[in-house]
Design a protein around this motif. Sequence first.
Motif, PDB file in Angstrom:
ATOM      1  N   ARG A  65     -15.737 -87.174  65.368  1.00  0.00           N
ATOM      2  CA  ARG A  65     -14.395 -87.501  65.703  1.00  0.00           C
ATOM      3  C   ARG A  65     -13.752 -88.426  64.783  1.00  0.00           C
ATOM      4  O   ARG A  65     -12.643 -88.414  64.469  1.00  0.00           O
ATOM      5  N   ASP A  66     -14.995 -89.504  64.214  1.00  0.00           N
ATOM      6  CA  ASP A  66     -14.406 -90.213  63.055  1.00  0.00           C
ATOM      7  C   ASP A  66     -14.067 -89.652  61.831  1.00  0.00           C
ATOM      8  O   ASP A  66     -12.939 -89.988  60.977  1.00  0.00           O
ATOM      9  N   LEU A  67     -14.543 -88.335  61.755  1.00  0.00           N
ATOM     10  CA  LEU A  67     -14.391 -87.499  60.373  1.00  0.00           C
ATOM     11  C   LEU A  67     -12.910 -87.025  60.453  1.00  0.00           C
ATOM     12  O   LEU A  67     -12.156 -87.435  59.583  1.00  0.00           O
ATOM     13  N   PHE A  68     -12.453 -86.461  61.723  1.00  0.00           N
ATOM     14  CA  PHE A  68     -11.358 -85.828  62.035  1.00  0.00           C
ATOM     15  C   PHE A  68     -10.305 -87.232  61.795  1.00  0.00           C
ATOM     16  O   PHE A  68      -9.025 -86.828  61.255  1.00  0.00           O
ATOM     17  N   LEU A  69     -10.569 -88.414  62.336  1.00  0.00           N
ATOM     18  CA  LEU A  69      -9.496 -89.365  62.316  1.00  0.00           C
ATOM     19  C   LEU A  69      -9.163 -89.889  60.755  1.00  0.00           C
ATOM     20  O   LEU A  69      -8.350 -89.949  60.302  1.00  0.00           O
ATOM     21  N   ASP A  70     -10.615 -89.937  60.030  1.00  0.00           N
ATOM     22  CA  ASP A  70     -10.156 -90.177  58.671  1.00  0.00           C
ATOM     23  C   ASP A  70      -9.560 -89.054  57.737  1.00  0.00           C
ATOM     24  O   ASP A  70      -8.647 -89.349  57.014  1.00  0.00           O
ATOM     25  N   ALA A  71      -9.780 -87.703  58.097  1.00  0.00           N
ATOM     26  CA  ALA A  71      -9.009 -86.912  57.306  1.00  0.00           C
ATOM     27  C   ALA A  71      -7.460 -86.748  57.737  1.00  0.00           C
ATOM     28  O   ALA A  71      -6.625 -86.482  56.829  1.00  0.00           O
ATOM     29  N   LEU A  72      -7.250 -87.095  59.186  1.00  0.00           N
ATOM     30  CA  LEU A  72      -5.755 -87.228  59.488  1.00  0.00           C
ATOM     31  C   LEU A  72      -5.038 -88.301  58.971  1.00  0.00           C
ATOM     32  O   LEU A  72      -3.948 -88.173  58.548  1.00  0.00           O
ATOM     33  N   LYS A  73      -5.772 -89.498  58.783  1.00  0.00           N
ATOM     34  CA  LYS A  73      -4.933 -90.719  58.303  1.00  0.00           C
ATOM     35  C   LYS A  73      -4.948 -90.356  56.452  1.00  0.00           C
ATOM     36  O   LYS A  73      -4.033 -90.953  56.120  1.00  0.00           O
ATOM     37  N   ALA A  74      -5.621 -89.528  55.991  1.00  0.00           N
ATOM     38  CA  ALA A  74      -5.622 -89.279  54.534  1.00  0.00           C
ATOM     39  C   ALA A  74      -4.556 -88.193  54.366  1.00  0.00           C
ATOM     40  O   ALA A  74      -4.260 -87.897  53.128  1.00  0.00           O
ATOM     41  N   GLY A  75      -4.042 -87.395  55.174  1.00  0.00           N
ATOM     42  CA  GLY A  75      -3.138 -86.615  55.058  1.00  0.00           C
ATOM     43  C   GLY A  75      -3.832 -85.385  54.671  1.00  0.00           C
ATOM     44  O   GLY A  75      -3.203 -84.269  53.994  1.00  0.00           O
ATOM     45  N   GLN A  76      -4.951 -84.938  54.990  1.00  0.00           N
ATOM     46  CA  GLN A  76      -5.817 -83.805  54.606  1.00  0.00           C
ATOM     47  C   GLN A  76      -5.847 -83.050  55.716  1.00  0.00           C
ATOM     48  O   GLN A  76      -6.148 -81.730  55.524  1.00  0.00           O
ATOM     49  N   ILE A  77      -5.367 -83.134  57.123  1.00  0.00           N
ATOM     50  CA  ILE A  77      -5.165 -82.192  57.993  1.00  0.00           C
ATOM     51  C   ILE A  77      -3.704 -82.275  58.882  1.00  0.00           C
ATOM     52  O   ILE A  77      -3.339 -83.484  58.946  1.00  0.00           O
ATOM     53  N   GLY A  78      -3.250 -81.077  58.843  1.00  0.00           N
ATOM     54  CA  GLY A  78      -1.849 -80.935  59.477  1.00  0.00           C
ATOM     55  C   GLY A  78      -2.007 -79.851  60.733  1.00  0.00           C
ATOM     56  O   GLY A  78      -2.795 -79.404  60.752  1.00  0.00           O
ATOM     57  N   PRO A  79      -0.604 -79.533  61.070  1.00  0.00           N
ATOM     58  CA  PRO A  79      -0.431 -78.873  62.274  1.00  0.00           C
ATOM     59  C   PRO A  79      -1.302 -77.305  62.048  1.00  0.00           C
ATOM     60  O   PRO A  79      -1.360 -76.588  63.125  1.00  0.00           O
ATOM     61  N   ASP A  80      -1.161 -76.872  60.922  1.00  0.00           N
ATOM     62  CA  ASP A  80      -1.549 -75.531  60.574  1.00  0.00           C
ATOM     63  C   ASP A  80      -3.005 -75.427  59.578  1.00  0.00           C
ATOM     64  O   ASP A  80      -3.193 -74.524  59.062  1.00  0.00           O
ATOM     65  N   THR A  81      -3.584 -76.354  59.721  1.00  0.00           N
ATOM     66  CA  THR A  81      -4.738 -76.537  58.708  1.00  0.00           C
ATOM     67  C   THR A  81      -5.975 -75.780  59.306  1.00  0.00           C
ATOM     68  O   THR A  81      -6.393 -76.112  60.534  1.00  0.00           O
ATOM     69  N   SER A  82      -6.578 -74.966  58.685  1.00  0.00           N
ATOM     70  CA  SER A  82      -7.735 -74.213  59.083  1.00  0.00           C
ATOM     71  C   SER A  82      -9.027 -75.312  58.477  1.00  0.00           C
ATOM     72  O   SER A  82      -9.010 -75.704  57.304  1.00  0.00           O
ATOM     73  N   LEU A  83     -10.044 -75.581  59.121  1.00  0.00           N
ATOM     74  CA  LEU A  83     -11.058 -76.409  59.174  1.00  0.00           C
ATOM     75  C   LEU A  83     -12.250 -75.618  58.929  1.00  0.00           C
ATOM     76  O   LEU A  83     -12.648 -74.419  59.477  1.00  0.00           O
ATOM     77  N   PHE A  84     -13.227 -76.238  58.082  1.00  0.00           N
ATOM     78  CA  PHE A  84     -14.542 -75.645  57.519  1.00  0.00           C
ATOM     79  C   PHE A  84     -15.502 -76.688  57.400  1.00  0.00           C
ATOM     80  O   PHE A  84     -15.224 -77.941  57.222  1.00  0.00           O
ATOM     81  N   GLU A  85     -16.932 -76.432  57.890  1.00  0.00           N
ATOM     82  CA  GLU A  85     -18.033 -77.040  57.759  1.00  0.00           C
ATOM     83  C   GLU A  85     -19.208 -76.149  57.584  1.00  0.00           C
ATOM     84  O   GLU A  85     -19.095 -75.263  57.781  1.00  0.00           O
ATOM     85  N   ALA A  86     -20.012 -76.751  56.808  1.00  0.00           N
ATOM     86  CA  ALA A  86     -21.311 -76.153  56.210  1.00  0.00           C
ATOM     87  C   ALA A  86     -22.461 -76.721  56.948  1.00  0.00           C
ATOM     88  O   ALA A  86     -23.129 -77.503  56.395  1.00  0.00           O
ATOM     89  N   THR A  87     -22.664 -76.357  58.221  1.00  0.00           N
ATOM     90  CA  THR A  87     -23.867 -76.401  59.115  1.00  0.00           C
ATOM     91  C   THR A  87     -23.986 -75.619  60.328  1.00  0.00           C
ATOM     92  O   THR A  87     -22.790 -75.214  60.704  1.00  0.00           O
ATOM     93  N   SER A  88     -24.911 -75.520  60.825  1.00  0.00           N
ATOM     94  CA  SER A  88     -25.135 -74.760  62.262  1.00  0.00           C
ATOM     95  C   SER A  88     -25.529 -75.637  63.135  1.00  0.00           C
ATOM     96  O   SER A  88     -25.994 -74.991  64.301  1.00  0.00           O
ATOM     97  N   GLY A  89     -25.632 -77.028  62.963  1.00  0.00           N
ATOM     98  CA  GLY A  89     -26.274 -77.739  63.970  1.00  0.00           C
ATOM     99  C   GLY A  89     -25.221 -78.689  64.871  1.00  0.00           C
ATOM    100  O   GLY A  89     -24.063 -78.161  64.893  1.00  0.00           O
ATOM    101  N   ASN A  90     -25.465 -79.685  65.354  1.00  0.00           N
ATOM    102  CA  ASN A  90     -24.754 -80.514  66.334  1.00  0.00           C
ATOM    103  C   ASN A  90     -23.327 -80.925  65.829  1.00  0.00           C
ATOM    104  O   ASN A  90     -22.488 -80.903  66.497  1.00  0.00           O
ATOM    105  N   MET A  91     -23.418 -81.242  64.423  1.00  0.00           N
ATOM    106  CA  MET A  91     -22.057 -81.580  63.915  1.00  0.00           C
ATOM    107  C   MET A  91     -21.370 -80.502  64.016  1.00  0.00           C
ATOM    108  O   MET A  91     -19.911 -80.801  64.441  1.00  0.00           O
ATOM    109  N   ALA A  92     -21.503 -79.141  63.773  1.00  0.00           N
ATOM    110  CA  ALA A  92     -20.410 -78.291  63.810  1.00  0.00           C
ATOM    111  C   ALA A  92     -20.022 -77.999  65.261  1.00  0.00           C
ATOM    112  O   ALA A  92     -19.078 -77.809  65.515  1.00  0.00           O
TER     113      ALA A  92
END
Length: 366
Positions: A65-92
């Motif tokens: 959740r903190d990662l999302f908040l940080d990216a939103l405040k930095a203008g990296q996530i908007g209403p049409d942003t596709s999100l990606f991560e490299a992990t198969s674990g609990n973080m994903a």
Amino acid sequence: MARGIGDERDRAWVDRAIELLLADRAAEAPTPLRAFPLAGPPGAALYLKDESRRPTGSLKHGPARDLFLDALKAGQIGPDTSLFEATSGNMAVAQAYFARLLGLPFTAVVPGKTGAAKRRRIEEQGGRCHPFDPPLAVYEKARSLAEESGGHCLDHLERVGDAVDWRGPESLGAQILGDLEKAGESAPVWVVVGVGSGATSAAVGKYLRMRGVGTRVAVVDPEHSAYFPGWAADFPGYTTGMPSRIEGIGRPRMEPAFDSSVVDLVIPVPDVASVAAMRHLHAVTGVMAGPSSGSCLWGAFSVLDRMRREGERGSVVMVVGDAGESYRDTYYDDSWVAAKGWELGGPLSDMERFTATGTWGVALGE
């Protein structure tokens, strides 16, 4: 900056998204603090901070959740942003949960051999899996997919250390001290945590030092991981080139979020001991947790024995990292464990003896 952020509609969406995540954090119930029944050593107590009770089943929930908040405040996530991560674990799993909360598509780039059960946990939270090999190439693949789509790679290994809100009242360090205060206890002598990205030990350690309570932080590290040898040699560039066999903790390199200045001790834990300890934890308390929690229990017994030998009294808190249901077919399965060559009898006897008598007899890190 992600594509499409900048107009008034997009900024309004970002403001609403931040409000939604903050409201979600405020509404989340604190995780329980449970006593572990020890017969000894005298004057010592062991508590479990059960982060497996988070909505997505692991301590990764808050940092995601903190990662999302940080990216939103930095203008990296908007209403049409596709999100990606490299992990198969609990973080994903946690990231898929928050992406669905915001109505955004989320893709986890996972190694090709990732099992169906692990993929299913991500998909149940609304995410999709993109298998890719070789395993160490998943990080660059996630970044390239984000770039190609005009999306955003959350990149938790690089970013989570700066994103985590370790000062706030909802932080793990604050909750541990608050829970013990409610139980009529003073600050713990030790807090024992696992280390994957390094963000949890850093966040807890920074908070405890900010409060000046004198609590020490012990990190447990499995075989093939870089943290113990890198910490012991004071060499942050240490690498092993080998994957951890204990899911949730251990890395072939010391990740950027790891802060050795707030870690007092790193305890190497044999993989067989981690598996034996997760089963002992379940047998004694009924808490079915993952193997990283077994590592923490082994480490907690080690520091309790150290306290006994040094005549130190007080409590130890160990962090339960994730729930164990998803490990029924692996670490809790006798045939699977036998195929790994792990003989659990010796470490199980050590733990049963310590729980019953307070006598450890295992050298620190053995």
